[in-house]
Scaffold this motif. Structure first.
Motif: not given
Ligand code: BTN
Length: 326
Positions: A177, A90-92, A116, A135, A125, A187-189, A184, A207, A133, A118-120
Protein backbone atom coordinates in the motif's frame (compact mmCIF):
# COMPACT_ATOMS: atom_id res chain seq x y z
CA UNK A 1 -0.64 12.26 -35.89
CA UNK A 2 -1.15 15.88 -37.03
CA UNK A 3 -3.53 16.62 -34.16
CA UNK A 4 -0.95 15.55 -31.55
CA UNK A 5 1.75 17.60 -33.26
CA UNK A 6 -0.50 20.69 -33.37
CA UNK A 7 -1.25 20.21 -29.67
CA UNK A 8 2.46 19.91 -28.85
CA UNK A 9 3.22 23.09 -30.77
CA UNK A 10 0.40 25.02 -29.09
CA UNK A 11 1.51 23.78 -25.68
CA UNK A 12 5.11 24.76 -26.17
CA UNK A 13 4.19 28.22 -27.44
CA UNK A 14 3.14 30.93 -24.98
CA UNK A 15 1.38 33.34 -27.36
CA UNK A 16 -0.55 32.88 -30.58
CA UNK A 17 0.60 30.64 -33.43
CA UNK A 18 -0.75 31.59 -36.83
CA UNK A 19 -2.67 29.06 -38.90
CA UNK A 20 -0.17 29.72 -41.67
CA UNK A 21 2.81 28.84 -39.45
CA UNK A 22 1.14 25.68 -38.17
CA UNK A 23 0.19 24.65 -41.69
CA UNK A 24 3.74 25.23 -42.96
CA UNK A 25 5.34 23.29 -40.07
CA UNK A 26 3.00 20.39 -40.69
CA UNK A 27 2.94 20.48 -44.47
CA UNK A 28 -0.88 20.59 -44.53
CA UNK A 29 -3.46 23.22 -45.50
CA UNK A 30 -4.80 25.88 -43.12
CA UNK A 31 -8.23 24.29 -43.46
CA UNK A 32 -6.80 21.00 -42.19
CA UNK A 33 -5.17 22.84 -39.26
CA UNK A 34 -8.55 24.34 -38.40
CA UNK A 35 -10.22 20.89 -38.61
CA UNK A 36 -7.67 19.40 -36.19
CA UNK A 37 -8.17 22.34 -33.82
CA UNK A 38 -11.95 21.74 -33.88
CA UNK A 39 -11.27 18.11 -33.07
CA UNK A 40 -9.08 19.14 -30.09
CA UNK A 41 -11.94 21.35 -28.90
CA UNK A 42 -14.30 18.39 -29.10
CA UNK A 43 -11.85 16.54 -26.78
CA UNK A 44 -12.22 19.36 -24.24
CA UNK A 45 -9.31 21.67 -25.07
CA UNK A 46 -10.05 25.40 -25.21
CA UNK A 47 -8.31 27.11 -28.11
CA UNK A 48 -8.63 30.85 -28.54
CA UNK A 49 -8.76 31.81 -32.23
CA UNK A 50 -8.13 35.41 -33.26
CA UNK A 51 -8.39 36.28 -36.93
CA UNK A 52 -5.13 38.14 -37.50
CA UNK A 53 -3.05 36.32 -34.85
CA UNK A 54 -3.92 32.64 -35.02
CA UNK A 55 -4.48 30.07 -32.25
CA UNK A 56 -3.61 29.92 -28.55
CA UNK A 57 -4.25 27.06 -26.12
CA UNK A 58 -5.96 28.41 -23.00
CA UNK A 59 -7.17 25.27 -21.16
CA UNK A 60 -6.67 21.50 -21.27
CA UNK A 61 -9.04 18.80 -20.00
CA UNK A 62 -7.91 16.37 -17.29
CA UNK A 63 -7.83 13.56 -19.82
CA UNK A 64 -5.06 11.09 -20.59
CA UNK A 65 -3.89 10.90 -24.22
CA UNK A 66 -1.75 8.04 -25.54
CA UNK A 67 0.43 10.45 -27.58
CA UNK A 68 1.19 12.57 -24.49
CA UNK A 69 2.01 9.51 -22.40
CA UNK A 70 4.50 8.18 -24.95
CA UNK A 71 5.99 11.58 -25.76
CA UNK A 72 9.55 11.83 -24.38
CA UNK A 73 9.10 8.68 -22.27
CA UNK A 74 12.39 7.08 -23.39
CA UNK A 75 11.98 3.81 -21.47
CA UNK A 76 13.59 0.52 -22.51
CA UNK A 77 10.72 -1.86 -21.74
CA UNK A 78 7.79 -0.35 -19.84
CA UNK A 79 5.40 1.69 -21.99
CA UNK A 80 6.75 0.68 -25.40
CA UNK A 81 3.14 -0.32 -26.10
CA UNK A 82 0.39 1.72 -24.44
CA UNK A 83 -3.27 0.76 -24.68
CA UNK A 84 -5.48 3.56 -23.38
CA UNK A 85 -9.15 2.76 -22.74
CA UNK A 86 -11.93 5.17 -21.82
CA UNK A 87 -13.63 2.51 -19.68
CA UNK A 88 -13.14 -1.15 -18.93
CA UNK A 89 -14.04 -3.64 -16.23
CA UNK A 90 -10.50 -4.02 -14.94
CA UNK A 91 -7.20 -3.20 -16.61
CA UNK A 92 -5.77 -6.32 -14.94
CA UNK A 93 -8.33 -8.48 -16.74
CA UNK A 94 -7.50 -6.86 -20.10
CA UNK A 95 -3.74 -7.14 -19.51
CA UNK A 96 -3.94 -10.81 -18.39
CA UNK A 97 -5.87 -11.58 -21.58
CA UNK A 98 -3.37 -9.68 -23.74
CA UNK A 99 -0.46 -11.41 -21.99
CA UNK A 100 -1.98 -14.84 -22.73
CA UNK A 101 -2.20 -13.83 -26.38
CA UNK A 102 1.50 -12.95 -26.50
CA UNK A 103 1.55 -9.17 -25.87
CA UNK A 104 5.06 -7.78 -25.50
CA UNK A 105 6.70 -7.38 -22.12
CA UNK A 106 6.24 -3.83 -20.87
CA UNK A 107 2.80 -3.40 -22.50
CA UNK A 108 0.73 -1.01 -20.38
CA UNK A 109 -3.07 -1.00 -20.24
CA UNK A 110 -4.58 2.19 -18.83
CA UNK A 111 -8.23 3.09 -18.23
CA UNK A 112 -9.88 6.37 -17.30
CA UNK A 113 -12.63 4.47 -15.47
CA UNK A 114 -12.98 0.85 -14.28
CA UNK A 115 -16.41 -0.65 -13.76
CA UNK A 116 -15.18 -3.70 -11.82
CA UNK A 117 -11.78 -2.70 -10.44
CA UNK A 118 -10.27 -5.32 -8.15
CA UNK A 119 -8.26 -4.83 -4.97
CA UNK A 120 -6.25 -7.27 -2.86
CA UNK A 121 -7.94 -10.05 -0.91
CA UNK A 122 -11.06 -10.02 -3.10
CA UNK A 123 -11.92 -6.41 -2.38
CA UNK A 124 -13.38 -3.95 -4.88
CA UNK A 125 -11.25 -1.05 -6.12
CA UNK A 126 -13.63 1.84 -6.66
CA UNK A 127 -12.48 3.46 -9.88
CA UNK A 128 -14.16 6.74 -10.88
CA UNK A 129 -12.62 9.24 -13.30
CA UNK A 130 -9.74 11.50 -12.27
CA UNK A 131 -7.34 8.80 -11.02
CA UNK A 132 -4.79 6.40 -12.48
CA UNK A 133 -5.62 2.75 -13.18
CA UNK A 134 -3.01 0.77 -15.06
CA UNK A 135 -1.65 -2.73 -15.52
CA UNK A 136 1.76 -3.66 -16.87
CA UNK A 137 2.74 -7.00 -18.41
CA UNK A 138 6.08 -8.48 -17.29
CA UNK A 139 7.76 -11.73 -18.25
CA UNK A 140 10.60 -12.14 -15.76
CA UNK A 141 12.60 -15.38 -15.94
CA UNK A 142 12.01 -16.17 -12.28
CA UNK A 143 10.81 -19.05 -10.12
CA UNK A 144 7.24 -18.68 -8.85
CA UNK A 145 8.22 -18.03 -5.22
CA UNK A 146 9.94 -14.79 -6.28
CA UNK A 147 6.69 -13.30 -7.67
CA UNK A 148 5.84 -11.29 -4.49
CA UNK A 149 9.09 -9.37 -4.96
CA UNK A 150 7.67 -7.95 -8.19
CA UNK A 151 4.91 -6.31 -6.15
CA UNK A 152 7.47 -4.81 -3.78
CA UNK A 153 9.32 -3.53 -6.85
CA UNK A 154 6.09 -1.92 -8.07
CA UNK A 155 5.47 -0.29 -4.68
CA UNK A 156 8.99 1.18 -4.70
CA UNK A 157 8.40 2.58 -8.20
CA UNK A 158 5.01 4.03 -7.23
CA UNK A 159 6.21 5.68 -4.01
CA UNK A 160 9.25 7.10 -5.84
CA UNK A 161 7.09 8.47 -8.68
CA UNK A 162 4.69 10.18 -6.25
CA UNK A 163 7.67 11.69 -4.43
CA UNK A 164 9.29 13.07 -7.56
CA UNK A 165 6.20 14.07 -9.57
CA UNK A 166 4.10 15.51 -6.71
CA UNK A 167 6.72 16.33 -4.03
CA UNK A 168 4.70 14.35 -1.49
CA UNK A 169 6.28 12.12 1.20
CA UNK A 170 4.83 8.80 -0.01
CA UNK A 171 5.70 5.70 2.03
CA UNK A 172 4.99 1.98 1.68
CA UNK A 173 2.98 -0.10 4.14
CA UNK A 174 3.62 -3.82 3.86
CA UNK A 175 3.05 -5.43 1.51
CA UNK A 176 2.27 -2.80 -1.09
CA UNK A 177 0.00 0.00 0.00
CA UNK A 178 1.29 3.47 -0.71
CA UNK A 179 0.37 6.01 1.95
CA UNK A 180 0.63 9.75 2.22
CA UNK A 181 0.18 11.32 5.67
CA UNK A 182 -0.87 7.93 7.05
CA UNK A 183 -3.69 7.40 4.54
CA UNK A 184 -3.81 5.13 1.53
CA UNK A 185 -3.34 6.85 -1.83
CA UNK A 186 -2.49 3.83 -3.95
CA UNK A 187 -2.26 0.07 -4.07
CA UNK A 188 -0.97 -2.77 -6.21
CA UNK A 189 -2.54 -6.02 -7.27
CA UNK A 190 -0.30 -8.63 -8.89
CA UNK A 191 -1.74 -11.50 -10.89
CA UNK A 192 0.21 -14.12 -12.79
CA UNK A 193 0.21 -17.24 -14.91
CA UNK A 194 2.85 -19.75 -14.01
CA UNK A 195 4.12 -23.22 -14.78
CA UNK A 196 5.18 -25.31 -11.76
CA UNK A 197 8.77 -24.11 -12.04
CA UNK A 198 8.59 -20.68 -13.64
CA UNK A 199 6.48 -17.57 -14.17
CA UNK A 200 4.88 -17.23 -17.62
CA UNK A 201 3.72 -13.67 -17.13
CA UNK A 202 2.94 -11.28 -14.33
CA UNK A 203 0.50 -8.41 -14.51
CA UNK A 204 1.20 -5.61 -12.08
CA UNK A 205 -1.98 -3.61 -11.51
CA UNK A 206 -1.64 -0.16 -9.97
CA UNK A 207 -4.40 2.13 -8.74
CA UNK A 208 -3.69 5.65 -7.50
CA UNK A 209 -6.26 8.09 -6.15
CA UNK A 210 -5.16 11.33 -7.79
CA UNK A 211 -7.78 13.99 -8.59
CA UNK A 212 -11.04 12.16 -7.88
CA UNK A 213 -13.82 13.68 -5.83
CA UNK A 214 -13.33 11.97 -2.43
CA UNK A 215 -17.13 11.86 -2.05
CA UNK A 216 -17.15 9.12 -4.69
CA UNK A 217 -15.83 6.74 -2.00
CA UNK A 218 -18.05 5.15 0.65
CA UNK A 219 -17.48 6.58 4.17
CA UNK A 220 -15.63 3.49 5.41
CA UNK A 221 -13.07 3.70 2.58
CA UNK A 222 -12.83 7.49 2.64
CA UNK A 223 -11.87 7.43 6.31
CA UNK A 224 -8.64 5.57 5.54
CA UNK A 225 -7.88 7.02 2.11
CA UNK A 226 -6.61 10.19 0.59
CA UNK A 227 -6.04 11.64 -2.86
CA UNK A 228 -2.78 13.13 -4.07
CA UNK A 229 -4.63 16.33 -5.02
CA UNK A 230 -5.97 16.82 -1.50
CA UNK A 231 -2.53 16.15 -0.02
CA UNK A 232 -0.82 18.54 -2.44
CA UNK A 233 -3.56 21.18 -2.24
CA UNK A 234 -3.73 21.41 -6.04
CA UNK A 235 -4.83 19.24 -8.92
CA UNK A 236 -2.14 16.87 -10.16
CA UNK A 237 -0.97 16.51 -13.78
CA UNK A 238 -1.84 12.84 -14.25
CA UNK A 239 0.18 12.49 -17.46
CA UNK A 240 3.33 13.74 -15.75
CA UNK A 241 2.74 11.42 -12.78
CA UNK A 242 2.09 8.48 -15.09
CA UNK A 243 5.28 9.17 -17.04
CA UNK A 244 7.29 9.31 -13.80
CA UNK A 245 5.71 6.02 -12.78
CA UNK A 246 6.46 4.26 -16.08
CA UNK A 247 10.07 5.47 -15.96
CA UNK A 248 10.48 4.32 -12.35
CA UNK A 249 8.97 0.93 -13.19
CA UNK A 250 11.31 0.58 -16.15
CA UNK A 251 14.32 1.45 -13.99
CA UNK A 252 13.39 -0.63 -10.96
CA UNK A 253 12.41 -3.66 -13.06
CA UNK A 254 15.84 -3.72 -14.68
CA UNK A 255 17.54 -3.23 -11.33
CA UNK A 256 15.39 -6.00 -9.87
CA UNK A 257 16.45 -8.46 -12.59
CA UNK A 258 20.11 -7.82 -11.82
CA UNK A 259 19.83 -7.38 -8.04
CA UNK A 260 16.77 -8.23 -5.96
CA UNK A 261 18.70 -6.87 -2.98
CA UNK A 262 18.63 -3.35 -4.43
CA UNK A 263 14.81 -3.40 -4.50
CA UNK A 264 14.54 -4.78 -0.97
CA UNK A 265 16.93 -2.10 0.27
CA UNK A 266 14.90 0.72 -1.31
CA UNK A 267 11.64 -0.85 -0.09
CA UNK A 268 13.04 -0.78 3.44
CA UNK A 269 14.12 2.84 3.05
CA UNK A 270 10.60 3.86 1.93
CA UNK A 271 8.54 1.64 4.25
CA UNK A 272 6.58 2.72 7.32
CA UNK A 273 5.92 -0.78 8.70
CA UNK A 274 9.20 -2.17 10.01
CA UNK A 275 9.98 -1.30 13.60
CA UNK A 276 6.33 -0.58 14.42
CA UNK A 277 3.75 -2.44 16.41
CA UNK A 278 1.30 -4.01 13.96
CA UNK A 279 -1.95 -5.95 13.91
CA UNK A 280 -1.98 -8.67 11.29
CA UNK A 281 -5.14 -10.26 9.97
CA UNK A 282 -6.02 -12.62 7.15
CA UNK A 283 -5.74 -16.33 6.43
CA UNK A 284 -8.24 -16.96 9.23
CA UNK A 285 -6.10 -15.61 12.07
CA UNK A 286 -5.21 -12.32 13.72
CA UNK A 287 -2.34 -11.34 15.99
CA UNK A 288 -0.27 -8.38 17.13
CA UNK A 289 3.43 -7.85 17.43
CA UNK A 290 6.48 -5.90 16.36
CA UNK A 291 7.20 -5.82 12.60
CA UNK A 292 10.88 -6.76 12.54
CA UNK A 293 11.99 -7.50 8.98
CA UNK A 294 11.04 -8.57 5.49
CA UNK A 295 12.77 -11.69 4.30
CA UNK A 296 14.40 -12.34 0.92
CA UNK A 297 11.01 -13.32 -0.53
CA UNK A 298 9.23 -10.22 0.71
CA UNK A 299 7.41 -11.87 3.64
CA UNK A 300 6.90 -9.91 6.84
CA UNK A 301 8.57 -11.20 10.00
CA UNK A 302 6.61 -10.26 13.14
CA UNK A 303 7.83 -10.80 16.71
CA UNK A 304 4.93 -11.62 19.05
CA UNK A 305 4.77 -10.50 22.69
CA UNK A 306 5.93 -13.94 23.88
CA UNK A 307 9.09 -13.55 21.78
CA UNK A 308 8.09 -16.04 19.10
CA UNK A 309 8.36 -15.12 15.42
CA UNK A 310 5.68 -15.37 12.74
CA UNK A 311 6.37 -14.98 9.03
CA UNK A 312 3.45 -13.60 7.02
CA UNK A 313 3.19 -14.08 3.25
CA UNK A 314 -0.19 -12.42 2.67
CA UNK A 315 -2.65 -10.51 4.78
CA UNK A 316 -3.55 -7.12 6.09
CA UNK A 317 -1.37 -5.14 8.39
CA UNK A 318 -2.53 -2.13 10.34
CA UNK A 319 -0.11 0.03 12.22
CA UNK A 320 -0.86 0.35 15.94
CA UNK A 321 -3.35 3.08 16.70
CA UNK A 322 -4.37 3.45 13.05
CA UNK A 323 -7.69 2.55 11.43
CA UNK A 324 -8.09 -0.81 9.75
CA UNK A 325 -7.19 -1.44 6.15
CA UNK A 326 -8.97 -0.43 2.98
C1 BTN B 1 -5.16 -2.91 -3.33
O1 BTN B 1 -6.09 -3.58 -2.85
O2 BTN B 1 -4.55 -2.10 -2.65
C2 BTN B 1 -4.77 -3.09 -4.77
C3 BTN B 1 -5.53 -2.18 -5.68
C4 BTN B 1 -5.13 -2.35 -7.13
C5 BTN B 1 -6.04 -1.57 -8.06
C6 BTN B 1 -5.54 -1.58 -9.46
S1 BTN B 1 -6.36 -0.39 -10.48
C7 BTN B 1 -5.62 -1.07 -11.90
C8 BTN B 1 -5.65 -2.57 -11.74
N1 BTN B 1 -6.92 -3.10 -12.18
C9 BTN B 1 -7.62 -3.64 -11.18
O3 BTN B 1 -8.74 -4.16 -11.30
N2 BTN B 1 -6.94 -3.54 -10.04
C10 BTN B 1 -5.66 -2.90 -10.23
Amino acid sequence: MYKDRILRLLRSHEGFLSGEELAAKMGISRTMVWKHIRSLEREGFTVEAVRSRGYRLTASPDLLRAGDIRSGLRTKTVGKVVQLLAETESTNTVAMEMASQGAAEGTVVIAEVQTAGRGRLGRKWISPKGNLYLSIIFRPALPVHKAPLMTLMGAVALASAIRSACSLPAVIKWPNDVLVSGRKAGGLLTEMRAEPDHIKHIVLGIGVDVNMDPDALPDSVRAVSTTLASEAGRSIDRTALLQHLLRELDRWYRLFLSSEGAVLKEWKRLNCTLGNRVSVSGAGEAFEGQAREIDAEGRLVVVLDDGSERTVAAGDVSLAGKSPDR
